[in-house]
Design a protein around this motif. Structure first.
Motif, short mmCIF file in Angstrom:
data_model
loop_
_atom_site.label_atom_id
_atom_site.label_comp_id
_atom_site.label_asym_id
_atom_site.label_seq_id
_atom_site.Cartn_x
_atom_site.Cartn_y
_atom_site.Cartn_z
N LEU A 247 79.79 16.77 -10.93
CA LEU A 247 79.70 18.15 -10.48
C LEU A 247 79.28 18.98 -11.69
O LEU A 247 79.94 18.96 -12.72
CB LEU A 247 81.04 18.65 -9.95
CG LEU A 247 81.02 20.06 -9.35
CD1 LEU A 247 80.39 20.04 -7.96
CD2 LEU A 247 82.42 20.65 -9.29
N ARG A 248 78.17 19.68 -11.56
CA ARG A 248 77.63 20.43 -12.68
C ARG A 248 77.92 21.92 -12.54
O ARG A 248 77.76 22.49 -11.46
CB ARG A 248 76.13 20.17 -12.82
CG ARG A 248 75.83 18.76 -13.27
CD ARG A 248 74.36 18.39 -13.19
NE ARG A 248 74.14 17.08 -13.80
CZ ARG A 248 74.36 15.92 -13.19
NH1 ARG A 248 74.80 15.92 -11.94
NH2 ARG A 248 74.15 14.78 -13.83
N LEU A 249 78.30 22.54 -13.67
CA LEU A 249 78.56 23.97 -13.72
C LEU A 249 77.44 24.64 -14.49
O LEU A 249 77.03 24.16 -15.55
CB LEU A 249 79.91 24.25 -14.39
CG LEU A 249 81.13 23.50 -13.84
CD1 LEU A 249 82.39 23.95 -14.57
CD2 LEU A 249 81.27 23.69 -12.34
N TRP A 250 76.96 25.75 -13.96
CA TRP A 250 75.80 26.42 -14.54
C TRP A 250 76.09 27.89 -14.80
O TRP A 250 76.74 28.56 -13.99
CB TRP A 250 74.62 26.32 -13.58
CG TRP A 250 74.27 24.94 -13.13
CD1 TRP A 250 74.85 24.25 -12.10
CD2 TRP A 250 73.29 24.06 -13.69
NE1 TRP A 250 74.27 23.00 -11.96
CE2 TRP A 250 73.31 22.87 -12.93
CE3 TRP A 250 72.37 24.17 -14.73
CZ2 TRP A 250 72.46 21.79 -13.19
CZ3 TRP A 250 71.53 23.11 -15.01
CH2 TRP A 250 71.57 21.94 -14.25
N ASP A 251 75.58 28.38 -15.92
CA ASP A 251 75.62 29.81 -16.23
C ASP A 251 74.46 30.45 -15.48
O ASP A 251 73.30 30.13 -15.72
CB ASP A 251 75.49 30.04 -17.73
CG ASP A 251 75.61 31.50 -18.11
OD1 ASP A 251 74.74 32.30 -17.71
OD2 ASP A 251 76.57 31.85 -18.82
N THR A 252 74.76 31.38 -14.59
CA THR A 252 73.71 31.95 -13.76
C THR A 252 72.82 32.94 -14.52
O THR A 252 71.70 33.23 -14.09
CB THR A 252 74.31 32.66 -12.54
OG1 THR A 252 75.25 33.66 -12.98
CG2 THR A 252 75.04 31.67 -11.65
N THR A 253 73.30 33.46 -15.64
CA THR A 253 72.49 34.38 -16.43
C THR A 253 71.53 33.63 -17.35
O THR A 253 70.33 33.89 -17.39
CB THR A 253 73.36 35.32 -17.26
OG1 THR A 253 74.22 36.07 -16.39
CG2 THR A 253 72.51 36.28 -18.08
N ALA A 254 72.08 32.68 -18.09
CA ALA A 254 71.28 31.91 -19.04
C ALA A 254 70.49 30.80 -18.37
O ALA A 254 69.52 30.29 -18.93
CB ALA A 254 72.17 31.34 -20.13
N GLY A 255 70.93 30.38 -17.19
CA GLY A 255 70.26 29.28 -16.50
C GLY A 255 70.52 27.94 -17.15
O GLY A 255 69.74 27.00 -17.00
N ALA A 256 71.62 27.86 -17.88
CA ALA A 256 71.93 26.65 -18.63
C ALA A 256 73.18 25.98 -18.07
O ALA A 256 74.09 26.65 -17.57
CB ALA A 256 72.14 26.97 -20.10
N GLN A 257 73.19 24.67 -18.17
CA GLN A 257 74.37 23.94 -17.75
C GLN A 257 75.47 24.16 -18.78
O GLN A 257 75.27 24.03 -19.99
CB GLN A 257 74.07 22.44 -17.63
CG GLN A 257 75.24 21.64 -17.08
CD GLN A 257 74.89 20.18 -16.85
OE1 GLN A 257 73.77 19.86 -16.44
NE2 GLN A 257 75.82 19.29 -17.11
N ILE A 258 76.65 24.52 -18.30
CA ILE A 258 77.76 24.83 -19.20
C ILE A 258 78.93 23.86 -19.06
O ILE A 258 79.92 23.98 -19.78
CB ILE A 258 78.26 26.27 -18.96
CG1 ILE A 258 78.64 26.47 -17.49
CG2 ILE A 258 77.20 27.28 -19.39
CD1 ILE A 258 79.23 27.83 -17.17
N GLY A 259 78.81 22.90 -18.18
CA GLY A 259 79.89 21.95 -18.03
C GLY A 259 79.58 20.87 -17.00
O GLY A 259 78.68 21.03 -16.17
N GLU A 260 80.30 19.77 -17.11
CA GLU A 260 80.19 18.68 -16.15
C GLU A 260 81.59 18.18 -15.80
O GLU A 260 82.43 18.02 -16.68
CB GLU A 260 79.39 17.50 -16.72
CG GLU A 260 77.90 17.72 -16.80
CD GLU A 260 77.16 16.46 -17.17
OE1 GLU A 260 77.83 15.43 -17.47
OE2 GLU A 260 75.92 16.46 -17.17
N LEU A 261 81.78 17.95 -14.54
CA LEU A 261 83.03 17.35 -14.08
C LEU A 261 82.66 15.98 -13.52
O LEU A 261 81.98 15.89 -12.50
CB LEU A 261 83.68 18.22 -13.00
CG LEU A 261 83.76 19.73 -13.28
CD1 LEU A 261 84.46 20.45 -12.13
CD2 LEU A 261 84.49 19.99 -14.58
N THR A 262 83.07 14.94 -14.20
CA THR A 262 82.67 13.59 -13.83
C THR A 262 83.76 12.91 -13.01
O THR A 262 84.88 12.72 -13.48
CB THR A 262 82.36 12.74 -15.07
OG1 THR A 262 81.34 13.40 -15.83
CG2 THR A 262 81.87 11.37 -14.68
#
Length: 392
Positions: free
Chosen positions: A209-224
């Motif tokens: 499960l990937r977490l994304w910063d909606t402003t920067a458009g960058a992935q900020i975390g992963e839940l494996t």
């Protein structure tokens, strides 16, 4: 469709085929349904009578949405038409067209002035609610779109589908402002955080499960996880998430800040079919849909321990919904019944039967009624605590 108050009080008859979509008005006084008979029907919740019949679709209706102020509604379906209806006069006030294939998703803006639709043709369309005209068309996806979500402030929207990309769009200009691309695979689940600053995505076959910063458009975390994630829910305060649906039969609780798993809810005998988080975020209800395990389990969110079991269904439990006030639960099952449970005592306080299996359910905003649907249609059950008893 039947209206219940412990015992059956009215029967709503009108649809001539399976019901595919249900929406309850913001004030809970009326509801709209659509289905294979190509008709949107408006029902009075108090009397159970049909008050309007909206015709115009030339194919099965797959989605119905009601505006925030309850003055209009939208419908979409297999005829590739997205129609706007005036609630007061029960007439079509707009008929956005342009989808070249089935409309699969629709979302209404927080202020109710515009709508977004998307479908199998891979195009996102923005519509003006008043005129029914298409404001703009957002292109970029290379495959069908299955999810559309509008930000809490209505300034941007996110879309996702088979091309494995979440695209962020500026509502005012229609330009793509971000692209969240993970591994190959259709995105089946997407949720935006309550504050709109991040979102979560799950695609298959993938265990991340990937977490994304909606402003920067960058992935900020992963839940494996240890298995494919097919469901994701974000807590009311946005500090934790729940995932499930894999073959390992486990629901996992994740800390949003650290990305670590804080609890594992194990005990189901089949893939988890339903997950519901309480309004205050302190407990969770789950069911797995196993014909040999007809139990609804209650879990403590903080400790991950099972604190209760709701037993009574004689068939697989297919849906769980928690009332907005957190006092009651509603469940539907393959035993053709809908049950209402007291959260404090874990006991059944009333139950109703239908002609066929009920596969989904949801509460009205005031916790006074439950709408349930299945292959035979839609049913609306009134619920008055203190004035109920088991009935058929």
């Amino acid at each position: 469709m039947r209206i219940w108050d412990g015992t059956q009080a009215a029967e709503l008859i009108g649809h001539t085929g399976p019901v595919q979509a249900v929406a309850i008005s913001p004030d809970g006084t009326w509801l709209a349904t659509g289905g294979d008979d190509r008709v949107v029907r408006i029902w009075d919740r108090a009397t159970g009578t049909q008050t309007a019949e909206l015709t115009g679709h030339t194919g099965p209706i797959r989605a119905v949405a009601i505006s925030p102020d309850g003055t209009w509604l939208a419908s979409a379906g297999d005829d590739s038409r997205f129609r706007i209806w005036d609630r007061a006069i029960s007439a079509q006030s707009g008929a956005p067209t342009g989808n070249t294939r089935r409309a699969a998703a629709v979302a209404v803006s927080p202020d109710g002035t515009w709508l977004a639709s998307a479908g199998a043709d891979g195009v996102v369309r923005i519509w003006d609610r008043t005129s029914g005209t298409r404001i703009r068309q957002l292109t970029g996806h290379t495959g069908p779109i299955w999810a559309v979500a509008i930000s809490p402030d209505g300034t941007w929207l996110a879309t996702a589908g088979d091309d494995a990309v979440v695209r962020i769009w500026d509502r005012a200009t229609g330009t793509q402002t971000g692209e969240l691309a993970g591994p190959d695979g259709s995105i089946y689940a997407m949720a935006i955080s309550p504050d709109g600053t991040w979102l979560a995505t799950a695609c298959g076959p993938d265990t991340v499960l990937r977490l994304w910063d909606t402003t920067a458009g960058a992935q900020i975390g992963e839940l494996t996880s240890n298995d494919w994630i097919k469901q994701v829910a974000i807590s009311p305060d946005g500090t934790w998430l729940a995932t499930g649906g894999g073959a390992d039969l486990v629901v996992r609780i994740w800390d949003r800040a650290t990305g670590t798993q804080t609890a594992e809810l194990a005990g189901h005998r089949s893939r988890v079919r339903a997950v519901a988080i309480s309004p205050d975020g302190t407990w969770i209800a789950t069911a797995d849909g196993d014909v040999m395990d007809t139990v609804v389990r209650i879990w403590d969110r903080a400790t991950g321990t099972q604190t209760g079991e709701l037993t009574g269904h004689t068939g697989a439990v297919l849906a769980v919904a928690i009332s907005p006030d957190g006092t009651w639960l509603a469940t539907t099952g393959a035993d053709n019944s809908l049950r209402i449970w007291d959260r404090a005592t874990s006991s059944t306080v009333t139950y109703m039967r239908s002609d066929r299996t009920l596969t989904c359910c949801t509460w009205t905003p005031d916790s006074s009624a439950v709408a349930a649907g299945g292959s035979a249609g839609v049913y609306l059950y009134n619920f008055t605590p203190g004035q109920h008893g088991p009935g058929i």
